[in-house]
Design an enzyme around this catalytic site. Structure first.
Site, PDB file in Angstrom:
ATOM      1  N   SER A 135       4.905 -10.278  -0.317  1.00 19.64           N
ATOM      2  CA  SER A 135       5.019  -9.645  -1.633  1.00 19.64           C
ATOM      3  C   SER A 135       6.234  -8.736  -1.786  1.00 19.64           C
ATOM      4  O   SER A 135       6.594  -8.372  -2.892  1.00 19.64           O
ATOM      5  CB  SER A 135       3.753  -8.843  -1.961  1.00 19.64           C
TER       6      SER A 135
ATOM      7  N   LYS B 253       4.237  -1.420  -1.465  1.00 15.47           N
ATOM      8  CA  LYS B 253       4.741  -1.808  -2.784  1.00 15.47           C
ATOM      9  C   LYS B 253       5.749  -0.765  -3.255  1.00 15.47           C
ATOM     10  O   LYS B 253       5.841   0.328  -2.712  1.00 15.47           O
ATOM     11  CB  LYS B 253       3.612  -1.882  -3.829  1.00 15.47           C
TER      12      LYS B 253
END
Length: 141
Positions: free
Chosen positions: A61, A98
Site C-alpha cells: 500500500s 500510511k
C-alpha cells in the site's frame, strides 16, 4: 510488546566506510579511490534512541512512497506527527503505515498505491498515531 527493538545507547557501534565522492545517478563521474570518513547507521537514522523502533513492512500500500514489502521502517515516537508525515498508526487496534492527512478538521490515513482508498477517520474510530517514519532499510538482492 510490538515485535520491535530499541538500539541501546551503549551498544557497540559498527562504523561503515562512506566515500566523500557522491555516486552519479546520471552520467559517469570519476570516483576517488579512498574512503574519506565512516558512517554509523545509528547516528544517521536514529536521532533519539529511546523513542526509535524498527518495524518490518508487509504489503504494497505504500509503494508510491518507495516503501515496499520486506523493507524495515525506522519509526521515531518523539516526533509530533503532522499533515503529510508517513506514520505508523493504530486504527481500531490494527497497525498500519500510511501518510497522515489532517486538514480542515478531516483526518485520514492515505495509502501511496491507487489500489487502496484513503481510510477516513470518523467519530467512533479509534486512531492512535504511534510514531513518524524517519527512514527505512531495503535489501536490493
Amino acid at each position: 510488546m510490538f515485535g520491535h527493538f530499541v538500539p541501546l545507547p551503549d551498544a557497540p557501534r559498527q562504523y561503515l566506510p562512506i566515500d566523500s565522492t557522491k555516486v552519479s545517478a546520471g552520467f559517469p563521474s570519476p570516483a576517488a579511490d579512498y574512503v574519506d570518513r565512516s558512517l554509523d547507521i545509528n547516528e544517521y537514522l536514529v536521532r533519539n534512541p529511546v523513542s526509535t523502533f524498527f518495524f518490518p513492512v508487509e504489503g504494497d500500500s505504500m509503494e508510491g512512497a518507495e516503501i515496499f514489502d520486506g523493507d524495515i521502517l525506522v519509526v521515531d515516537r518523539s516526533i509530533k506527527a503532522s499533515h503529510g508525515h508517513i506514520v505508523v498508526a493504530f486504527v481500531n487496534g490494527e497497525r498500519l503505515v500510511k501518510r497522515l492527512y489532517h486538514r480542515a478538521g478531516k483526518v485520514a490515513l492515505v495509502a501511496e498505491n491507487s489500489k487502496y482508498p484513503p481510510l477516513v477517520i470518523h467519530d467512533g474510530n479509534e486512531l492512535t498515531v504511534w510514531g513518524v517514519v524517519v527512514g527505512r532499510f531495503k535489501r536490493m538482492v
